[in-house]
Design an enzyme around this catalytic site. Structure first.
Site, PDB file in Angstrom:
ATOM      1  N   SER A   1       0.810  -1.221   0.000  1.00  3.02           N
ATOM      2  CA  SER A   1       0.000   0.000   0.000  1.00  3.02           C
ATOM      3  C   SER A   1       0.840   1.267   0.000  1.00  3.02           C
ATOM      4  O   SER A   1       0.434   2.278  -0.552  1.00  3.02           O
ATOM      5  CB  SER A   1      -0.946   0.002   1.198  1.00  3.02           C
ATOM      6  OG  SER A   1      -0.237  -0.165   2.403  1.00  3.02           O
TER       7      SER A   1
ATOM      8  N   HIS B   1      -5.036  -3.040  -2.946  1.00  7.69           N
ATOM      9  CA  HIS B   1      -4.497  -2.172  -4.001  1.00  7.69           C
ATOM     10  C   HIS B   1      -4.202  -2.947  -5.288  1.00  7.69           C
ATOM     11  O   HIS B   1      -3.552  -2.417  -6.190  1.00  7.69           O
ATOM     12  CB  HIS B   1      -3.225  -1.481  -3.507  1.00  7.69           C
ATOM     13  CG  HIS B   1      -3.472  -0.643  -2.292  1.00  7.69           C
ATOM     14  ND1 HIS B   1      -3.886   0.673  -2.365  1.00  7.69           N
ATOM     15  CD2 HIS B   1      -3.431  -0.960  -0.973  1.00  7.69           C
ATOM     16  CE1 HIS B   1      -4.061   1.138  -1.137  1.00  7.69           C
ATOM     17  NE2 HIS B   1      -3.791   0.170  -0.276  1.00  7.69           N
TER      18      HIS B   1
ATOM     19  N   LYS C   1     -11.656   1.247  -2.463  1.00  2.00           N
ATOM     20  CA  LYS C   1     -10.633   1.821  -3.354  1.00  2.00           C
ATOM     21  C   LYS C   1     -11.142   1.752  -4.798  1.00  2.00           C
ATOM     22  O   LYS C   1     -11.965   2.578  -5.165  1.00  2.00           O
ATOM     23  CB  LYS C   1      -9.309   1.113  -3.108  1.00  2.00           C
ATOM     24  CG  LYS C   1      -8.957   1.167  -1.593  1.00  2.00           C
ATOM     25  CD  LYS C   1      -7.575   0.775  -1.268  1.00  2.00           C
ATOM     26  CE  LYS C   1      -7.372   0.591   0.232  1.00  2.00           C
ATOM     27  NZ  LYS C   1      -7.708   1.719   1.076  1.00  2.00           N
TER      28      LYS C   1
HETATM   29  C1  LIG Z   1      -3.534  -3.089   2.140  1.00  2.00           C
HETATM   30  C2  LIG Z   1      -4.781  -2.628   2.810  1.00  2.00           C
HETATM   31  N1  LIG Z   1      -5.553  -3.540   3.430  1.00  2.00           N
HETATM   32  C3  LIG Z   1      -6.686  -3.175   4.058  1.00  2.00           C
HETATM   33  C4  LIG Z   1      -7.107  -1.871   4.105  1.00  2.00           C
HETATM   34  C5  LIG Z   1      -8.359  -1.502   4.842  1.00  2.00           C
HETATM   35  O1  LIG Z   1      -9.380  -1.237   3.929  1.00  2.00           O
HETATM   36  P1  LIG Z   1     -10.575  -0.239   4.265  1.00  2.00           P
HETATM   37  O2  LIG Z   1     -10.021   1.146   4.280  1.00  2.00           O
HETATM   38  O3  LIG Z   1     -11.512  -0.466   3.134  1.00  2.00           O
HETATM   39  O4  LIG Z   1     -11.128  -0.624   5.579  1.00  2.00           O
HETATM   40  C6  LIG Z   1      -6.341  -0.899   3.465  1.00  2.00           C
HETATM   41  C7  LIG Z   1      -6.769   0.520   3.505  1.00  2.00           C
HETATM   42  O5  LIG Z   1      -6.047   1.448   3.545  1.00  2.00           O
HETATM   43  C8  LIG Z   1      -5.148  -1.280   2.809  1.00  2.00           C
HETATM   44  O6  LIG Z   1      -4.369  -0.369   2.210  1.00  2.00           O
END
Ligand SMILES: Cc1ncc(COP(=O)(O)O)c(C=O)c1O
Length: 396
Positions: free
Chosen positions: A183, A211, A242
């Site tokens: 991320s 991502h 996203k």
């Molecule tokens: C790699 C990763 N996993 C999980 C999440 C969590 O997702 P959400 O923001 O939809 O709760 C994010 C969010 O930033 C993320 O970047």
């Protein structure tokens, strides 16, 4: 006894940043999430969104949300397990499972909660979970919530992963967990080697494709598809916040694993389901993705274009094995300098995210830029021009 609140009164980096006028958080949007936005009264080029396909402003997605709001009301009031399952959740799960070529999908209220719910359900008392050090915070918290033992390997270091696998006792189960596309760094996990090692040692593999979905792989199917390893990744996790322009998260897996999680995951069972409008928006965004694979191609083309423009302007990016990934981190090194540059960019009309420790290594702070399929080259050029001016002032 000491005062529990003592820590709240100690000055920290946030206080320092506020005092210097470079505090980067909680800037309020006053317009739709688009390639340009109005933030605090001024136009800013949005180079810091995870709305990769630009679908938050898509008419069909918005209409589907409004219609679901009218048809089903504003909230679900309960969990999927009991009174919070809508026909819409089932449709979304079925269509997403077909898209991802997995037996079944289980939806959770957020992506973060998906990771809590999947890992804590699957990793039991005597089991092990092995994590890449740069994995997302929600994966760490999923491990903390599980009763198993967590081991970490150095970022993308496959020898270190193997060493950790060798530490797992004979009688224990093991889950290797990695971000598909990281991320913060925007690099792609080495799934071929991870899957090979998993097979050799008898571990299972889970990929967080928050991502990766809509970004890489055939038609945006994500990291496993990118490598042609869809049959070797046991569990995909992803989010609707996203590329799919909504809110919520999911797990895609075999029927037995999905059914186990549905009956054993506390964050799934004891939390209200995705509200109707968000569910319909995610479903419609998924259909847009399926019908418009050219959005994924345009996103990747934009990533290549921004990388080329940054290179031409001698702006230092963190190296990546994924040129087509629309997450491009730029080195700014020290925390205060990073925040100062981010503020100067913001004032000059470009929004980017600052990545500071613990998200970045000390002295290797970054500005995390991210693109959308709907950015034009003209807009990217305008942003690069501003970045060049600001970074030059800081000798970067
Ligand atoms: C790699 C990763 N996993 C999980 C999440 C969590 O997702 P959400 O923001 O939809 O709760 C994010 C969010 O930033 C993320 O970047």
């Amino acid at each position: 006894m000491i005062d529990l609140f003592e820590k709240c009164y100690k000055p920290g980096i946030a206080d320092d940043a506020k005092a210097r006028g470079i505090y980067p958080y909680f800037h309020a949007l006053e317009s739709k999430q688009d390639v340009t936005v109005i933030m605090e009264g001024k136009r800013r080029i949005m180079l810091g969104s995870n709305n990769y396909l630009g679908l938050t402003t898509n008419e069909n997605v918005i209409r589907a949300g409004v219609e679901a709001y009218e048809a089903f009301g504003s909230g679900c009031s309960g969990s999927r397990f009991l009174n919070g399952t809508l026909k819409l959740h089932l449709e979304l799960e079925k269509e997403l499972a077909a898209f991802l070529r997995k037996d079944e999908v289980v939806t959770f209220s957020t992506g973060f909660q998906s990771n809590l719910g999947i890992i804590s359900a699957l990793v039991g008392l005597r089991d092990y979970v092995i994590m890449d050090r740069e994995n997302h915070a929600s994966l760490y918290d999923g491990c903390r919530l599980s009763y198993g033992t967590m081991l970490r390997y150095r970022h993308s270091d496959m020898q270190d992963l193997e060493k950790k696998l060798q530490k797992v006792p004979e009688g224990a189960g093991c889950l290797i967990v990695t971000d598909g596309v990281f991320s913060m760094g925007g690099d792609i996990a080495n799934l071929p080697e991870i899957c090979r090692l998993a097979k050799q040692y008898g571990a299972r593999v889970m990929v967080d494709d928050a991502h990766g979905l809509g970004v890489i792989g055939e038609g945006g199917r994500g990291t496993a598809s990118y490598y042609g390893l869809e049959d070797q990744v046991d569990v995909y996790m992803g989010t609707f916040s996203k590329s799919l322009a909504s809110l919520g998260g999911y797990m895609a897996a075999s029927s037995r694993v999905a059914d186990y999680v549905r009956h054993n995951s506390r964050p799934f069972i004891f939390s209200a389901s995705i509200p109707p409008a968000n569910c319909a928006a995610a479903l419609t965004a998924l259909r847009e993705l399926e019908q418009h694979p050219e959005l994924v191609a345009k996103l990747q083309e934009n990533a290549l274009y921004l990388r080329r423009r940054l290179e031409e302007n001698e702006i230092k990016m963190r190296p990546s094995n994924g040129d087509i990934v629309p997450i491009i981190p730029i080195y700014t090194y020290e925390p205060i300098e990073t925040l100062t540059i981010a503020k100067e960019l913001y004032d000059a009309g470009v929004y980017v995210n600052s990545s500071l420790p613990p998200a970045a290594a000390p002295h290797e702070c970054l500005l995390r830029t991210s693109l959308m399929a709907t950015h034009t080259h003209a807009l990217i050029d305008e942003a690069v021009g501003i970045m060049k001016d600001v970074l030059r002032r800081h000798d970067l």
